[in-house]
Structures are given as structure tokens and as C-alpha cells.
Design an enzyme around this catalytic site. Structure first.
Site, PDB file in Angstrom:
ATOM      1  CG  ASP A 137      -0.438   2.640  49.408  1.00 21.24           C
ATOM      2  OD1 ASP A 137      -0.650   3.359  50.405  1.00 21.24           O
ATOM      3  OD2 ASP A 137       0.366   2.948  48.515  1.00 21.24           O
ATOM      4  CB  THR A 182      -4.393   2.279  72.813  1.00 23.09           C
ATOM      5  OG1 THR A 182      -3.175   3.013  73.077  1.00 23.09           O
ATOM      6  CG2 THR A 182      -5.071   2.859  71.572  1.00 23.09           C
ATOM      7  CE  LYS A 183      -6.309  -4.191  76.890  1.00 23.02           C
ATOM      8  NZ  LYS A 183      -6.296  -5.673  76.754  1.00 23.02           N
ATOM      9  CD  GLU A 192      -3.496   7.637  74.196  1.00 22.22           C
ATOM     10  OE1 GLU A 192      -3.654   8.869  74.318  1.00 22.22           O
ATOM     11  OE2 GLU A 192      -4.232   6.913  73.501  1.00 22.22           O
ATOM     12  CD  GLU A 231     -11.125   4.980  62.469  1.00 21.03           C
ATOM     13  OE1 GLU A 231     -10.190   4.524  63.152  1.00 21.03           O
ATOM     14  OE2 GLU A 231     -11.854   5.921  62.846  1.00 21.03           O
ATOM     15  CE  LYS A 240      17.780   3.390  63.779  1.00 17.51           C
ATOM     16  NZ  LYS A 240      18.493   2.218  63.196  1.00 17.51           N
ATOM     17  CG  ASP A 261       3.616   7.273  71.165  1.00 18.68           C
ATOM     18  OD1 ASP A 261       3.882   7.373  69.953  1.00 18.68           O
ATOM     19  OD2 ASP A 261       3.709   6.199  71.792  1.00 18.68           O
ATOM     20  CG  ASP A 317       6.508   3.165  61.537  1.00 15.93           C
ATOM     21  OD1 ASP A 317       7.340   3.756  62.242  1.00 15.93           O
ATOM     22  OD2 ASP A 317       6.705   2.036  61.056  1.00 15.93           O
ATOM     23  CD  GLU A 323      -2.822  -1.743  58.997  1.00 20.36           C
ATOM     24  OE1 GLU A 323      -1.786  -1.782  58.299  1.00 20.36           O
ATOM     25  OE2 GLU A 323      -2.968  -0.998  59.977  1.00 20.36           O
TER      26      GLU A 323
END
Length: 227
Positions: A112, A206-207, A209, A60, A139, A171, A135, A85
Site C-alpha cells: 500500500d 497507452t493502447k 488511451e 510511480e 459511482k 479519462d 481507479d 503497486e
């Protein structure tokens, strides 16, 4: 000659750590955490020893606050989940959920993921990799910071068993297009769908999403298997 830019999986941001997250991090990391111990691939982690059994293993990557990882682990107790994470609030949050839910099939590495792959994991040890909502760096000048790039996917494939999968979800349509292109160009992988896949049952909504879907926002899942 300019030095080749190394793969990076994150940009470290200082987020607020709640008292509950801090307590969980301090008290539970020794039990459920795996320390990252160096930069040599000669002695990779013994995952059977760490989890106390031999089972299907899933990585994960960037689990955020850990709700999805905890939910998946709870509903799939026959699998093991290695959750990676860098951000302390998220690590503390997942550790708290592990304890509250009585999960025995999750271990956490706060480091990492690129170095975890390079130095800590043995080859062909993973049945699947989950990269949910990385993430997007929206830009254009920041697109080079996106996690899912060709070099990173090639590195992942070294640790994926034949038949194992990489499942990414985003998304951001622009990022979805890039992910599709990167995964399609990796010769070791094949798409399980024509372009994008339906959301599989194991990935909970997820909430964030759910809210986005109510507002008409798209979500794109991509699932590729190693040949």
C-alpha cells in the site's frame, strides 16, 4: 466518537496471474523488489544505496501492468523510478519488462503506497510523483474510495522536494474535476497550467488511451509543483 477513516490507496482484487507473471515475480522480485519491513518511520529507505547512485527520483503509484513505467524508465535512464503497486499480476508484468529491457533504474514495492509514504520514504526525497489513470470509482457512493483526496496529497507533499511535481492523469471528467479541486486547495502546490495541462512528452499514450481518443473520449492531465 466514530473512528476517523484511514487513507486507503486501493481495494485488493484477486486477478488472474499468468505463468509468465508468476515466474517473473518469483525470480525477479529478490533482485528488483524492495521489501516493506514495518511500521516505523525511524529508519527510512536509503534510496541512494538501493539504486546505487544519486539521481532524480520519481514515485510511480499504481502502475497497472507496468507498460508506462517501463517506457518512461527506458527513455529516461538518468532518472530513478520507485514503482508501487499491490496487485501481483501487474508487479509480475513490470518485473518481466524490467528484465527484458535491461532496466537498471526501476525498483518495485508491492505494498500500500500510503504505508510506504508513512513509514518507508524519507522526507523531501522525490522529484516527481506519477498517478496515471487511478481507479475512478465512478459511482457517487464510492467516491470516498478514490485515491486522490486532500489527506493523501498532503502526505505526498511531505516527500516531495521543493519544485517537485505531482502529475495525475484520468479519462473520467468527474474525477478530473475532483483532482483539480483537491490539488488546487493544497497550499503547498501551484498549478503549472490554467486548470488542465497538455500531456507532456514523457507520458506515453497507452493502447487503452489511444483507443479512447479515437472514440472521442477525453483525457485530462494535471501537473502541480511544490512551492
Amino acid at each position: 466518537m466514530a473512528e476517523h477513516r484511514p487513507i486507503r490507496s486501493f481495494v485488493l482484487r484477486q486477478g488472474r496471474v499468468s505463468n509468465a507473471q508468476r515466474r517473473a515475480h518469483e525470480m525477479l522480485m529478490p533482485t528488483y523488489g524492495i521489501p516493506f519491513t514495518g511500521t516505523s518511520s525511524e529508519n527510512p529507505l536509503d534510496l541512494d544505496y538501493i539504486f546505487g547512485r544519486s539521481a532524480p527520483r520519481f514515485l510511480e503509484i499504481g502502475f497497472g501492468m507496468g507498460e508506462t513505467t517501463a517506457a518512461i524508465a527506458k527513455t529516461h535512464p538518468w532518472n530513478d523510478y520507485l514503482a508501487v503497486e499491490v496487485h501481483t499480476p501487474g508487479v509480475g508484468s513490470l518485473l518481466k519488462q524490467i528484465e527484458e529491457l535491461g532496466l537498471t533504474n526501476v525498483r518495485v514495492i508491492q505494498h500500500d503506497v500510503v504505508e510506504v509514504l508513512q513509514y518507508a520514504l524519507p522526507p523531501e526525497c522525490l522529484d516527481g510523483v506519477h498517478i496515471f489513470f487511478p481507479d475512478p470509482w465512478p459511482k457517487a457512493r464510492h467516491h470516498k474510495r478514490r485515491l486522490i483526496q486532500a489527506d493523501f496529497i498532503s502526505l505526498l507533499c511531505l516527500h516531495l522536494k521543493r519544485g517537485g511535481y505531482i502529475h495525475a492523469a484520468t479519462d473520467w471528467e468527474d474525477y478530473a474535476c475532483q483532482i483539480l479541486d483537491v490539488l488546487s486547495r493544497e497550499p503547498q502546490l501551484s498549478n503549472t497550467a490554467i486548470d488542465y495541462a497538455p500531456r507532456p512528452e514523457y507520458r506515453p499514450l497507452t493502447k487503452f488511451e489511444q483507443r479512447g481518443l479515437r472514440l472521442g473520449h477525453g483525457v485530462w492531465d494535471l501537473i502541480f509543483r511544490k512551492k
